[in-house]
Design an enzyme around this catalytic site. Structure first.
Site, PDB file in Angstrom:
ATOM      1  N   PRO A 152       0.694  -1.270   0.209  1.00 43.23           N
ATOM      2  CA  PRO A 152      -0.039   0.006   0.497  1.00 43.23           C
ATOM      3  C   PRO A 152       1.008   1.345  -0.069  1.00 43.23           C
ATOM      4  O   PRO A 152       0.239   2.715  -0.346  1.00 43.23           O
ATOM      5  CB  PRO A 152      -0.843  -0.210   1.752  1.00 43.23           C
ATOM      6  CG  PRO A 152       0.455  -0.930   2.239  1.00 43.23           C
ATOM      7  CD  PRO A 152       0.562  -2.084   1.434  1.00 43.23           C
ATOM      8  N   LYS A 153       2.112   0.928   0.496  1.00 41.28           N
ATOM      9  CA  LYS A 153       3.149   2.055   0.441  1.00 41.28           C
ATOM     10  C   LYS A 153       3.273   2.770  -1.445  1.00 41.28           C
ATOM     11  O   LYS A 153       3.701   4.130  -1.046  1.00 41.28           O
ATOM     12  CB  LYS A 153       4.592   2.002   0.852  1.00 41.28           C
ATOM     13  CG  LYS A 153       4.284   1.610   2.292  1.00 41.28           C
ATOM     14  CD  LYS A 153       3.403   2.621   3.375  1.00 41.28           C
ATOM     15  CE  LYS A 153       3.505   2.349   4.735  1.00 41.28           C
ATOM     16  NZ  LYS A 153       3.539   3.417   5.403  1.00 41.28           N
TER      17      LYS A 153
END
Length: 403
Positions: free
Chosen positions: A103-104
């Site tokens: 998700p980064k």
């Protein structure tokens, strides 16, 4: 006279033969024309029928670079946990983001985009992105920086896995592994990245500028999930979910998603039922569990003489904090509860997911799944819980040459 009659019959014979030929040719042409008309009519009717019967398909879009593969990750049902609890436990497959496989990617992309909009970064100018990270954000930044004309300089604690620093080096980033230190120490990995960025900008000899990404404090972090992850969950569930469970490394994911979901579904939550519950999944050694439960940032392992590790006293990497951040604060009041997960529980869950579902994820994802299972058992059968799977371990092992 007979000879004349013999010659005079030739024109009649020729005329007769010509007439027969023309007649046959005309019939052949007519028949062929009629056949072609029938075929055209049949083709038109078939095409018309096809257009009516088949749904119109949108033209598949071509993604613009690796950044185009970020977001819109699938929501999968974890079969074994759903069957064991009687609830529907769903997980957003964030490891399918296309740059750093976590998700980064969303955060890194949004940080760079906002910096470009503000004139703080200019592609292919020698600008360098500096960041202090335990790994995942650095990997995403390194990949996206390459794609968009920048270099990345990553500072990380030396007690993080060499797997992460090895992957960063493969992506062309400069990596500083620094000894773990308190956030108030100038040598803390985050503070070092900030200092290096400022020194780069001030340098008369280094090309370009230094930009400090500041993932822990920048609003670009939680906004990436408020504008991306949250709306995707709403669309994929049709707005039907009873709980959202996530850990916090910077706090941006849980804060952004909570603001989105509770803004659309109502604040609800609490312990009495009714409304969406947002639950923090927190590893042992982190102070966030205590902050949510009792309003004080503290953990028993923080007592003098008992602390073994400088950031969070756990084998779990990527989630857990012992200080407040602007990103966590952005959603803190929307978090209804917290679940503490021990290292043993996280390890057992990681093994369970591999054996039962073929899902090979790391400790931070396992923490989420332990907490989601606990909430499912607490709510009882028939409820729907959504959580996140951060990184797929098999991909990282292969990328770093580990088999």
């Amino acid at each position: 006279m007979g000879q004349i009659d013999q010659y005079s019959r030739w024109p009649i014979v020729v005329a007769f033969a010509a007439g027969v030929f023309v007649s046959v040719a005309f019939q052949a042409v007519y028949a062929r024309s009629e056949k072609e008309q029938r075929q055209r009519g049949s083709s038109t009717q078939s095409a018309s029928s096809h257009n009516v019967e088949e749904p119109s398909l949108e033209v598949l879009s071509i993604k613009e670079g690796i950044e185009g593969c970020i977001g819109n990750t699938p929501l999968i049902r974890i079969k074994s946990l759903s069957e064991e609890t009687g609830c529907e436990i769903l997980a957003k497959a964030e490891f399918l983001n296309g740059a750093g496989n976590s998700p980064k990617d969303r955060v890194a992309s949004n940080i760079i985009s906002m910096a470009e909009e503000q004139g703080l970064l200019r592609p292919n100018s020698g600008d360098v992105i500096y960041e202090g990270t335990v790994g995942s954000t650095g990997i995403s930044l390194a990949a996206i920086a390459r794609a968009r004309g920048y270099k990345a300089h990553i500072c990380m604690p030396s007690d993080q896995s060499t797997e992460k620093s090895s992957l960063l080096l493969h992506l062309g980033a400069t990596v500083d592994r620094v000894p773990p230190a308190s956030i108030i120490d100038a040598n803390h990995f985050v503070n070092r990245a900030r200092t290096l960025a400022a020194a780069h900008t001030a340098s008369p000899t280094q090309p370009g500028r230094g930009f400090f990404a500041d993932q822990f404090e920048t609003a670009a972090n939680w906004r990436a999930h408020f504008e991306g992850t949250g709306p995707e969950i709403l669309a994929q569930t049709g707005g039907r979910l009873d709980a959202f469970v996530a850990g916090a490394g910077t706090g941006g994911t849980i804060a952004g998603v909570a603001r989105c979901l509770k803004g659309r579904l109502g604040r609800g939550g609490g312990g009495g039922g009714g409304g969406l519950r947002v639950v923090l999944a927190d590893p042992q050694g982190s102070g966030l569990w205590n902050k949510v439960k009792y309003g004080v940032m503290f953990d028993v392992k923080e007592r003098e003489g008992t602390r073994r590790r400088h950031q969070v006293d756990s084998i779990v990497e990527g989630v857990g904090l012992n200080r407040m951040t602007e990103n966590f604060e952005a959603g803190r009041t929307l978090i209804d509860d917290a679940v503490r997960v021990t290292d043993e529980q996280a390890m057992a869950m990681a093994q369970w997911l591999v054996e039962k579902d073929g899902i090979f994820v790391g400790s931070s994802s396992a923490v989420n799944c332990v907490a989601a299972t606990k909430i499912a058992l607490e709510l009882g059968p028939g409820h729907r819980i959504v959580t996140l799977l951060y990184r797929y371990k098999a991909r990282r092992c292969l990328a770093c040459g580990r088999t």
